[in-house]
Design an enzyme around this catalytic site. Structure first.
Site, PDB file in Angstrom:
ATOM      1  N   HIS A 192     -25.829   1.816 -50.843  1.00 55.02           N
ATOM      2  CA  HIS A 192     -26.125   3.010 -50.035  1.00 55.02           C
ATOM      3  C   HIS A 192     -25.803   4.289 -50.794  1.00 55.02           C
ATOM      4  CE1 HIS A 192     -27.162   1.321 -46.110  1.00 55.02           C
ATOM      5  NE2 HIS A 192     -26.364   0.324 -46.439  1.00 55.02           N
ATOM      6  N   GLU A 247     -26.395   7.240 -49.890  1.00 52.95           N
ATOM      7  CA  GLU A 247     -26.170   8.378 -48.984  1.00 52.95           C
ATOM      8  C   GLU A 247     -24.718   8.541 -48.558  1.00 52.95           C
ATOM      9  OE1 GLU A 247     -27.785   5.631 -48.438  1.00 52.95           O
ATOM     10  OE2 GLU A 247     -27.701   4.912 -46.380  1.00 52.95           O
ATOM     11  N   CYS A 284     -31.083  -0.789 -49.538  1.00 52.52           N
ATOM     12  CA  CYS A 284     -30.478  -1.945 -48.879  1.00 52.52           C
ATOM     13  C   CYS A 284     -31.563  -2.790 -48.208  1.00 52.52           C
ATOM     14  CB  CYS A 284     -29.408  -1.464 -47.898  1.00 52.52           C
ATOM     15  SG  CYS A 284     -28.396  -2.789 -47.281  1.00 52.52           S
TER      16      CYS A 284
END
Ligand code: XMP
Length: 484
Positions: free
Chosen positions: A131, A133, A77
């Protein structure tokens, strides 16, 4: 070791957790970290996302030294945009990449994000706009895994069983052959795991102190003793100071004042006990107590080193950190590199019961902050009993692990009711149960109605002085998890 540079994204700690799950050790440091000041060389670097826009005048910048390390770099990002800080190719609108920087090519795109993922033509520099994660990114885990294991070729030697051996060795090095350590133990998983490691490392030179503050849960002290002393063999002193705490709390209704009283009384009792242990050591010719054990976890460490600075205090949290200066004890924190799930795994490997390993967190000021208004012995008894029934039913329904934290609170307002043809005028129990991963934000737990029904009827029937049960349907924010 993988280095994760934190630009302040709320997801930074998730990246760290994911990578640890692959068995790879990684550390999260603020983005302002100077690479030349690192005492170790990372095998790869990940630049996190950020709440900033790269165009903000005070936007955090990465140390260009990262790119001189010659190790793979993955920008996520905001981190993606940091890969090419010199180029003028970004469009401010939504901060989306509008052209790949020189030397980079696009490796993934979507209809709305033509540059969803890019990579350098020669070097191992990667950038992704999304993202990986968060669990919403279905293959996110795999992307991180590929980067860490295939690109960085990081070794997978981070396991809790290896940690035990290394940590015991480290504790022995620090404490030495004669050193004495004291530490507060609460009966929760963190302090129990920390105490067990200490005991394994230095035996009875670790002195655990369990302070009974009179506002613990039903049977909690006895259970903690059974586990810590009888089962784990820990050298533990139980200091029953319940009357003293209740006496100090008498007449006090202000939440912050209640917290302070409990915190200060705790410190007084703990210091008296510590002194008694120190005196006993001196009398027997042993070394004086030099160390204080604390069960600090990695999220607390991250919080305190975050480049944004520690977040604003909403409540005065109580822990042993407030010990008086003249104690001059050196801190020893065996869990400071670990996340909660790693501590649980450690507890399991150390032979602790599932019940302890999966225990919901319990605040230092205990039931006192779950009884609005004045805390008296009678009020504690009511709250305790309701809480016991509540948790028992949650466990019976098989929901305990889905819920991050649950408790019954006592609202000292009275309402009219009817029991066996008789009018009653009694207090209310407020049930709270939340789902959360970090306790910073939380959602109330959507109980099946039949479970709530059973809990409510049991509490109304079995707890004297209560004729109503309400369920707290507030999320955090704007509410907090505890009531006070
Ligand atoms: P709040 O109420 O702030 O709680 O949303 C977040 C988490 O912190 C716990 N908590 C405490 N833990 N000492 C502790 O050790 C405290 O003084 C304390 N106050 C709140 C709370 O139980 C929840 O898990």
């Amino acid at each position: 070791t993988i280095l994760i540079l934190d630009f302040g994204s709320q997801y930074s700690h998730l990246i760290t957790r994911r990578i640890r799950e692959f068995g790879v050790y990684c550390e999260l440091l603020p983005c302002t970290q100077k690479i030349s000041e690192l005492s170790w060389k990372p095998t790869g670097v990940i630049l996190s996302g950020s709440p900033y826009s790269v165009y903000d005048h005070d936007a955090p910048r990465v140390d260009p030294g990262v790119f001189d390390l010659g190790v793979p770099v993955l920008g996520i990002c905001y981190g993606l945009q940091e890969l090419s800080s010199e180029s003028q190719v970004w469009m401010s609108h939504g901060d989306q990449v509008t052209a790949a920087p020189e030397g980079f090519r696009v490796i993934a795109s979507t209809n709305t994000a033509p540059f969803a993922a890019i990579r350098h033509n020669e070097k191992a520099l990667f950038g992704i706009q999304f993202h990986p994660e968060v669990t919403h990114s279905v293959d996110g885990k795999q992307i991180l895994k590929n980067f860490v294991l295939k690109v960085c070729k990081a070794s997978q030697n981070w396991t809790m069983s290896e940690f035990i051996g290394k940590e015991i060795e480290r504790i022995r090095q620090i404490v030495g052959e004669n050193g004495q350590v004291i530490g507060a133990v609460s009966g929760g998983v963190d302090s129990s795991v920390a105490a067990k490691l200490m005991h394994m490392a230095i035996g009875d030179r670790f002195h655990g102190i369990l302070v009974d503050n009179g506002v613990m849960r039903h049977n909690e002290c006895a259970q903690a003793k059974k586990m810590l002393v009888d089962k784990m063999g820990i050298n533990l002193k139980i200091a029953d100071a319940s009357e003293r705490f209740l006496a100090n709390l008498k007449g006090k209704t202000d939440p912050e004042q209640k917290r302070k009283i409990i915190g200060n009384t705790f410190i007084d009792v703990f210091e008296e006990e510590a002194k008694a242990i120190d005196d006993a050591c001196a009398a027997s010719g042993a070394a004086p107590v030099e160390f204080l054990l604390q069960g600090t976890l990695y999220p607390d460490v991250i919080e305190s080193i975050s480049f944004k600075g520690p977040s604003a205090t909403i409540k005065t949290h109580h822990n042993v950190g407030g010990l008086k200066e003249n104690m001059k004890l050196k801190l020893i924190e065996p869990l400071r590199e670990l996340f909660k799930d790693e501590v649980r795994e450690l507890g399991r490997l150390l032979g602790m019961d599932d019940e302890l390993v999966w225990r919901h967190p319990f605040p230092g000021p205990g039931i006192a902050i779950r009884i609005l208004g004045e805390v008296t012995k009678e009020q504690v008894a009511i709250a305790r009993k309701a809480d016991y029934i509540y948790i028992e039913e949650i466990k019976k329904a098989g929901l305990y692990r889905q819920i991050a934290q649950a408790y019954a609170a006592l609202l000292p307002v009275k309402a009219v009711g009817v029991k066996g043809d008789k009018r009653t005028y009694e207090q209310m129990i407020c049930l709270r149960a939340v789902e959360t991963s970090d306790f910073m934000t939380a959602d109330w737990f959507p109980f099946p109605y039949d479970v709530l029904k059973k809990i409510s009827s049991r509490i109304c029937n079995e707890v004297e002085g209560v004729n109503r049960v309400v369920y707290d349907v507030s999320s955090k924010p704007p509410a907090t998890i505890e009531l006070e």
